[in-house]
Design an enzyme around this catalytic site. Sequence first.
Site, mmCIF file in Angstrom:
data_model
loop_
_atom_site.group_PDB
_atom_site.id
_atom_site.type_symbol
_atom_site.label_atom_id
_atom_site.label_comp_id
_atom_site.label_asym_id
_atom_site.label_seq_id
_atom_site.Cartn_x
_atom_site.Cartn_y
_atom_site.Cartn_z
ATOM 1 N N GLU A 3 0.805 -1.112 0.090
ATOM 2 C CA GLU A 3 -0.095 0.026 -0.055
ATOM 3 C C GLU A 3 1.004 1.273 -0.011
ATOM 4 O O GLU A 3 1.569 1.420 1.069
ATOM 5 C CB GLU A 3 -0.924 -0.023 1.258
ATOM 6 C CG GLU A 3 -1.879 -1.062 1.281
ATOM 7 C CD GLU A 3 -2.528 -1.072 2.658
ATOM 8 O OE1 GLU A 3 -2.423 0.347 3.368
ATOM 9 O OE2 GLU A 3 -3.626 -2.006 3.235
ATOM 10 N N ASP A 26 -5.170 9.169 10.446
ATOM 11 C CA ASP A 26 -3.648 8.517 10.539
ATOM 12 C C ASP A 26 -3.240 8.928 11.513
ATOM 13 O O ASP A 26 -3.479 10.058 12.399
ATOM 14 C CB ASP A 26 -2.876 9.366 9.429
ATOM 15 C CG ASP A 26 -3.168 8.742 8.027
ATOM 16 O OD1 ASP A 26 -3.632 7.406 7.941
ATOM 17 O OD2 ASP A 26 -2.904 9.410 7.030
#
Length: 258
Positions: free
Chosen positions: A44, A55
Amino acid sequence: MTSVSTAITGSGALVGYLPVGFPTLEESIDAAVALVENGVDALELGLPYSDPVMDGLAIQKATQQALANGFRVRDVFTAVEAVRSRVDAPVLVMTYWNPVVQYGVARFADALRDAGGAGLITPDITPDSAADWIAESERTGLDRVFLAAPSSTDARIADTVAASRGFVYAVSTMGITGARAQVDARARELVARLRTAGATGPETIAACVGIGISTPEQVAEVLSYADGAIVGAKLVGALAEGGVSGVARVASALSQGK
């Protein structure tokens, strides 16, 4: 090209995440290659974004540095093409949806396909709001990976399974990304719900668990019930601290859990 489905079927796959452009574009490419050379089965590559709502701190810092270095969306296609020229592993791009819209959905899909990318992981859109992307992924043959969480209703899980191609990203716990001492026990239950909805099988789609995985033991635990274990923050931290050689060592250690 090795497909995502091929890479994650069998005894279980290790999927590694790194942001493009960190610490530099060239080093991010070298680091991604090093992951595959040290036991990671699928990649990824994160597209740095100014408002990374999912995140954790390690990935936020890395993407902020990439943006400060002058990252542009087109750099992700450069990175995908460069990685694919060096290793035979599927490369997905993980991105928030706004950069794709700003770039142009069809234009983005064409560029990713032409670079040899396998598809997109889109954490902030659901299948019912992704008609443009579903249409473009059908046209270009790209995989589309949607997320399912422990809080997802059965109806949402069924929709996610039906719309996804490549695998379903099973979020192990609620909250932002980052290494945790224990992978949330609800991940096992979530994968079972995905399987019930038809998420896995010889002609359907796999379930990979991400968020919070940081040790070989956790990789092994996840692979005892899921098709893939996704590691991000641990690898980003290793790259920040030890460079390409450091992230290679961590990837090799994590692969021992397969």
